[in-house]
Design an enzyme around this catalytic site. Structure first.
Site, PDB file in Angstrom:
ATOM      1  N   SER A   1       0.802  -1.226   0.000  1.00 36.57           N
ATOM      2  CA  SER A   1       0.000   0.000   0.000  1.00 36.57           C
ATOM      3  C   SER A   1       0.838   1.280   0.000  1.00 36.57           C
ATOM      4  O   SER A   1       0.357   2.334  -0.369  1.00 36.57           O
ATOM      5  CB  SER A   1      -0.957  -0.001   1.200  1.00 36.57           C
ATOM      6  OG  SER A   1      -0.218  -0.094   2.396  1.00 36.57           O
TER       7      SER A   1
ATOM      8  N   SER B   1      17.244  -6.548   5.177  1.00 34.74           N
ATOM      9  CA  SER B   1      17.804  -5.268   5.615  1.00 34.74           C
ATOM     10  C   SER B   1      19.278  -5.424   5.912  1.00 34.74           C
ATOM     11  O   SER B   1      19.744  -6.521   6.259  1.00 34.74           O
ATOM     12  CB  SER B   1      17.094  -4.812   6.893  1.00 34.74           C
ATOM     13  OG  SER B   1      17.785  -3.721   7.464  1.00 34.74           O
TER      14      SER B   1
ATOM     15  N   TYR C   1      14.477  -6.878  15.104  1.00 29.26           N
ATOM     16  CA  TYR C   1      14.450  -6.659  13.648  1.00 29.26           C
ATOM     17  C   TYR C   1      15.625  -7.363  12.965  1.00 29.26           C
ATOM     18  O   TYR C   1      15.459  -8.014  11.931  1.00 29.26           O
ATOM     19  CB  TYR C   1      14.500  -5.147  13.410  1.00 29.26           C
ATOM     20  CG  TYR C   1      14.343  -4.665  11.994  1.00 29.26           C
ATOM     21  CD1 TYR C   1      13.088  -4.600  11.386  1.00 29.26           C
ATOM     22  CD2 TYR C   1      15.453  -4.220  11.262  1.00 29.26           C
ATOM     23  CE1 TYR C   1      12.945  -4.108  10.094  1.00 29.26           C
ATOM     24  CE2 TYR C   1      15.319  -3.725   9.975  1.00 29.26           C
ATOM     25  CZ  TYR C   1      14.064  -3.664   9.392  1.00 29.26           C
ATOM     26  OH  TYR C   1      13.928  -3.170   8.104  1.00 29.26           O
TER      27      TYR C   1
ATOM     28  N   LYS D   1      15.187 -10.370  10.201  1.00 28.06           N
ATOM     29  CA  LYS D   1      15.723 -10.246   8.834  1.00 28.06           C
ATOM     30  C   LYS D   1      16.818 -11.291   8.577  1.00 28.06           C
ATOM     31  O   LYS D   1      16.921 -11.827   7.478  1.00 28.06           O
ATOM     32  CB  LYS D   1      16.254  -8.826   8.606  1.00 28.06           C
ATOM     33  CG  LYS D   1      15.185  -7.732   8.679  1.00 28.06           C
ATOM     34  CD  LYS D   1      14.106  -7.897   7.618  1.00 28.06           C
ATOM     35  CE  LYS D   1      13.273  -6.627   7.468  1.00 28.06           C
ATOM     36  NZ  LYS D   1      12.185  -6.783   6.496  1.00 28.06           N
TER      37      LYS D   1
ATOM     38  N   ALA E   1      17.202  -9.984  14.033  1.00 24.17           N
ATOM     39  CA  ALA E   1      16.953 -11.431  14.099  1.00 24.17           C
ATOM     40  C   ALA E   1      15.930 -11.852  13.049  1.00 24.17           C
ATOM     41  O   ALA E   1      16.103 -12.864  12.354  1.00 24.17           O
ATOM     42  CB  ALA E   1      16.453 -11.818  15.488  1.00 24.17           C
TER      43      ALA E   1
HETATM   44  P1  NAI Z   1       6.675   1.192   5.374  1.00 27.33           P
HETATM   45  O1  NAI Z   1       6.441   1.205   6.830  1.00 27.33           O
HETATM   46  O2  NAI Z   1       6.457   2.450   4.595  1.00 27.33           O
HETATM   47  O3  NAI Z   1       5.852   0.043   4.674  1.00 27.33           O
HETATM   48  C1  NAI Z   1       5.683  -1.230   5.225  1.00 27.33           C
HETATM   49  C2  NAI Z   1       4.436  -1.823   4.660  1.00 27.33           C
HETATM   50  O4  NAI Z   1       4.222  -3.103   5.262  1.00 27.33           O
HETATM   51  C3  NAI Z   1       3.197  -0.981   4.982  1.00 27.33           C
HETATM   52  O5  NAI Z   1       2.388  -0.913   3.837  1.00 27.33           O
HETATM   53  C4  NAI Z   1       2.526  -1.768   6.093  1.00 27.33           C
HETATM   54  O6  NAI Z   1       1.134  -1.599   6.137  1.00 27.33           O
HETATM   55  C5  NAI Z   1       2.880  -3.185   5.685  1.00 27.33           C
HETATM   56  N1  NAI Z   1       2.719  -4.112   6.800  1.00 27.33           N
HETATM   57  C6  NAI Z   1       3.274  -4.037   8.032  1.00 27.33           C
HETATM   58  N2  NAI Z   1       2.877  -5.066   8.788  1.00 27.33           N
HETATM   59  C7  NAI Z   1       2.047  -5.813   8.013  1.00 27.33           C
HETATM   60  C8  NAI Z   1       1.309  -7.008   8.221  1.00 27.33           C
HETATM   61  N3  NAI Z   1       1.344  -7.636   9.401  1.00 27.33           N
HETATM   62  N4  NAI Z   1       0.556  -7.499   7.210  1.00 27.33           N
HETATM   63  C9  NAI Z   1       0.516  -6.874   6.009  1.00 27.33           C
HETATM   64  N5  NAI Z   1       1.196  -5.738   5.756  1.00 27.33           N
HETATM   65  C10 NAI Z   1       1.947  -5.216   6.744  1.00 27.33           C
HETATM   66  O7  NAI Z   1       8.174   0.710   5.220  1.00 27.33           O
HETATM   67  P2  NAI Z   1       9.127   0.523   3.951  1.00 27.33           P
HETATM   68  O8  NAI Z   1      10.314   1.343   4.207  1.00 27.33           O
HETATM   69  O9  NAI Z   1       8.395   0.668   2.684  1.00 27.33           O
HETATM   70  O10 NAI Z   1       9.549  -1.008   4.192  1.00 27.33           O
HETATM   71  C11 NAI Z   1       9.338  -2.066   3.291  1.00 27.33           C
HETATM   72  C12 NAI Z   1      10.282  -3.199   3.635  1.00 27.33           C
HETATM   73  O11 NAI Z   1      11.621  -2.753   3.460  1.00 27.33           O
HETATM   74  C13 NAI Z   1      10.182  -3.676   5.079  1.00 27.33           C
HETATM   75  O12 NAI Z   1      10.288  -5.070   5.128  1.00 27.33           O
HETATM   76  C14 NAI Z   1      11.379  -3.037   5.743  1.00 27.33           C
HETATM   77  O13 NAI Z   1      11.802  -3.771   6.845  1.00 27.33           O
HETATM   78  C15 NAI Z   1      12.366  -3.060   4.618  1.00 27.33           C
HETATM   79  N6  NAI Z   1      13.460  -2.113   4.765  1.00 27.33           N
HETATM   80  C16 NAI Z   1      13.238  -0.767   4.751  1.00 27.33           C
HETATM   81  C17 NAI Z   1      14.289   0.112   4.915  1.00 27.33           C
HETATM   82  C18 NAI Z   1      14.116   1.587   4.909  1.00 27.33           C
HETATM   83  O14 NAI Z   1      15.098   2.279   5.143  1.00 27.33           O
HETATM   84  N7  NAI Z   1      12.944   2.120   4.644  1.00 27.33           N
HETATM   85  C19 NAI Z   1      15.658  -0.394   5.100  1.00 27.33           C
HETATM   86  C20 NAI Z   1      15.779  -1.812   5.081  1.00 27.33           C
HETATM   87  C21 NAI Z   1      14.704  -2.636   4.911  1.00 27.33           C
END
Ligand code: NAI
Length: 245
Positions: A13, A143, A156, A160, A158
């Site tokens: 989303s 990550s 986190y 990843k 652990a």
């Molecule tokens: P974000 O917080 O903007 O998006 C995360 C998305 O996952 C959201 O749409 C949220 O609703 C969804 N979500 C969370 N829990 C959920 C669940 N239980 N069921 C279904 N959907 C769920 O974060 P972002 O930055 O877009 O992160 C995306 C991925 O990238 C994550 O796995 C994050 O750990 C990883 N990541 C992000 C980094 C960053 O700097 N933004 C760095 C390294 C990894």
């Protein structure tokens, strides 16, 4: 009858997930956009996907809730036999940063349940049809924390790192079925997740002196999802502006 081809992106989303959905559409895939709570944001992603001339389906379920994933995603897969999910991007994840002595059980559990268990819950539902299809791409968004470990992020890191282990094992299990399984390890990417971080200060540590964008991550996902990446499997690919440890 030719099969309809889909990509499924969890947490599609917003943020990196949304950019990935759009990239999958550009590759010609119809896209299933999973979301947890924000239906309006998922609908906006669907609009962006449809603009690329493919179909978009929003699918609400909490990836951490195994029963819900089985009911909603599992029954969709059961029902639409003419459809094949060729690309799965396990993108959804959360952070609950706190030093371990102060960490609540809930903070530990929720992060593990979302990233690691969530990856298992969702992958389980799509893997068998993908294996029967004899072609597929699984891309796990991990990550830098899962590679080097990050203080304040024991949960986190652990979760990843667990995903990285699963990526490598799964890749070997299904390589001969023409399915590749890879992990992408972003550094700092500008999204809601990193909103409250001090970007100016942190950017100084990054050789490129800036955070990355969701679109830059999506380009890499696009390559790993494409036919061109056919001999790459079981890898963890970093995308971090040169932020090595
Ligand atoms: P974000 O917080 O903007 O998006 C995360 C998305 O996952 C959201 O749409 C949220 O609703 C969804 N979500 C969370 N829990 C959920 C669940 N239980 N069921 C279904 N959907 C769920 O974060 P972002 O930055 O877009 O992160 C995306 C991925 O990238 C994550 O796995 C994050 O750990 C990883 N990541 C992000 C980094 C960053 O700097 N933004 C760095 C390294 C990894």
């Amino acid at each position: 009858m030719s099969q309809k081809k889909y990509a499924l992106v969890t947490g599609g989303s917003r943020g990196i997930g949304r950019a990935i959905c759009v990239k999958m559409a550009e590759l010609g895939y119809n896209v299933i956009i999973n979301y947890k709570g924000n239906k309006d944001a998922a609908l906006e992603t669907a609009r962006l996907v449809q603009e690329k001339g493919v179909e978009a389906e929003i699918m609400g379920f909490d990836i951490a809730n195994r029963t819900e994933v089985k009911q909603i995603l599992g029954s969709w897969v059961e029902t639409y036999k003419d459809v094949v999910i060729e690309v799965l991007v396990n993108n959804a994840g959360i952070r609950q940063d706190v030093l371990l002595p102060m960490m609540s059980d809930e903070q530990w559990d929720s992060v593990i349940d979302t990233s690691l268990q969530g990856m298992y819950n969702v992958t389980k539902q799509v893997l068998t049809p993908m294996v029967m299809n004899r072609f597929g791409r699984i891309i796990n968004i991990v990550s830098l924390s899962g590679i080097k470990g990050m203080p304040g992020q024991v949960n986190y890191s652990a979760a990843k790192a667990g995903m990285i282990g699963a990526t490598k094992a799964m890749a070997q299990e299904i390589a001969r079925r023409n399915i590749t399984v890879n992990a992408i390890a972003p550094g700092f990417i500008k999204t809601d997740m990193t909103e409250e971080l001090n970007e100016k200060e942190l950017a100084n540590m990054i050789p490129m002196k800036r955070f990355g964008t969701a679109e830059e991550v999506a380009e890499l996902v696009g390559f790993l999802a494409s036919k061109q990446s056919s001999y790459i499997t079981g890898q963890v690919i970093s995308i971090n502006g040169g932020l090595y440890t």
